[in-house]
Write an enzyme that holds these catalytic residues in place. Structure first.
Site, short mmCIF file in Angstrom:
data_model
loop_
_atom_site.label_atom_id
_atom_site.label_comp_id
_atom_site.label_asym_id
_atom_site.label_seq_id
_atom_site.Cartn_x
_atom_site.Cartn_y
_atom_site.Cartn_z
N TYR A 147 -2.50 -2.18 0.09
CA TYR A 147 -2.01 -2.20 1.48
C TYR A 147 -2.13 -3.61 2.05
O TYR A 147 -1.19 -4.12 2.67
CB TYR A 147 -2.82 -1.22 2.32
CG TYR A 147 -2.58 -1.33 3.80
CD1 TYR A 147 -1.44 -0.80 4.39
CD2 TYR A 147 -3.49 -1.99 4.62
CE1 TYR A 147 -1.22 -0.91 5.75
CE2 TYR A 147 -3.29 -2.10 5.99
CZ TYR A 147 -2.14 -1.56 6.54
OH TYR A 147 -1.92 -1.69 7.90
N LYS A 206 0.90 -6.12 3.31
CA LYS A 206 0.96 -6.78 4.62
C LYS A 206 1.01 -8.30 4.46
O LYS A 206 1.61 -9.01 5.28
CB LYS A 206 -0.23 -6.36 5.47
CG LYS A 206 -0.16 -4.92 5.95
CD LYS A 206 1.09 -4.66 6.76
CE LYS A 206 1.11 -3.27 7.38
NZ LYS A 206 2.34 -3.03 8.18
#
Length: 266
Positions: free
Chosen positions: A171, A175
């Protein structure tokens, strides 16, 4: 959305009045707060949702109750063709697209590296990278065709700066992709008058942490924040409105605006 900031005290940018805004993932958390914030500035807002129709309808009703204009747009952003369909639906309802907020995304689940599966990796990338790329294409093509510029605001995370917490590395890396790509997209689209920036929230009290972070994890994160508290969705709104406002940030593009209580200071 928790009303931690009174309506009268929330930021308002007059030049956003009448603008057509699409916010993806706008049924809860930061997305819901941002949709309402744009409406308070007089923008016409497309509230996108996937599974949370009731919550999206509640957001739209709050906007209408305050005298604003809101339409609902449904779709699973991870599906092929979804970005084009969602942008087309927003434009059909609002007549054009002036601001795109790429807020949809999520952790999926916390997984240690030894337990990665191909399906899990694809799930994280589909939700946090591929769909944003698709919305960038769909939104920028629409804005370019309109001929008068626009603003695209992506959502990164403090995890992009520090690699994320336990089980959240993919994750965080996704990002990080968003933060880096935002800078490149800003350069590519500057000639069309489209400004591309990102907001990078720190630890914010949203359903994200309710689902993925324990009380102990939240306490540990709070201990690293100089302001000694967890942020709220409302406290992120001003950053989005600022980056969308040509009057306030017309010379700002390719920037990652950190909203984290001092937890990370670039």
């Amino acid at each position: 959305m928790t009303d931690t900031i009174p309506l009268s005290a929330r930021p308002v940018f007059p030049d956003l009045a009448g603008k057509a805004v699409l916010v993806t993932g706008a049924s809860t958390g930061i997305g819901a707060a941002v949709a309402e914030g744009f409406a308070l500035s007089g923008a016409r807002v497309a509230v996108h949702f996937n599974a949370s129709r009731d919550k999206a309808e509640a957001v739209a009703e709050r906007i209408r109750a305050a005298g604003g204009e809101a339409v609902l747009v449904a779709g699973d952003v991870t599906q092929p063709g979804a970005a084009d369909a969602i942008v087309d639906a927003a434009v059909a309802a609002l007549g054009r697209l002036d601001v795109l907020v790429n807020n949809a995304g999520g952790l999926v689940q916390r997984v240690a590296i030894a337990d990665y599966s191909d399906a899990f990796v694809d799930q994280v990338l589909d939700l946090n990278v591929r769909q944003v790329v698709a919305f960038m294409r769909a939104g920028s093509v629409r804005m370019t065709a309109q001929g008068d510029g626009g603003a695209i605001i992506n959502v990164s995370s403090i995890a992009a700066r520090n690699g994320g917490g336990g089980g959240a590395v993919l994750y965080a890396a996704a990002k990080g992709f968003i933060s880096t790509a935002t800078k490149g997209w800003a350069k590519e689209l500057a000639g069309a008058g489209i400004r591309v920036n990102a907001v990078s929230p720190g630890v914010i009290a949203t359903p994200f942490h309710e689902r993925y972070s324990t009380a102990q994890q939240m306490a540990a994160m709070r201990a690293t924040i100089p302001m000694d508290r967890i942020g709220t969705p409302d406290e992120c709104v001003g950053a989005f409105l600022y980056l969308a406002s040509q009057a306030a940030s017309g010379y700002v593009t390719g920037q990652i605006l950190e909203v984290n209580g001092g937890q990370y200071m670039p």
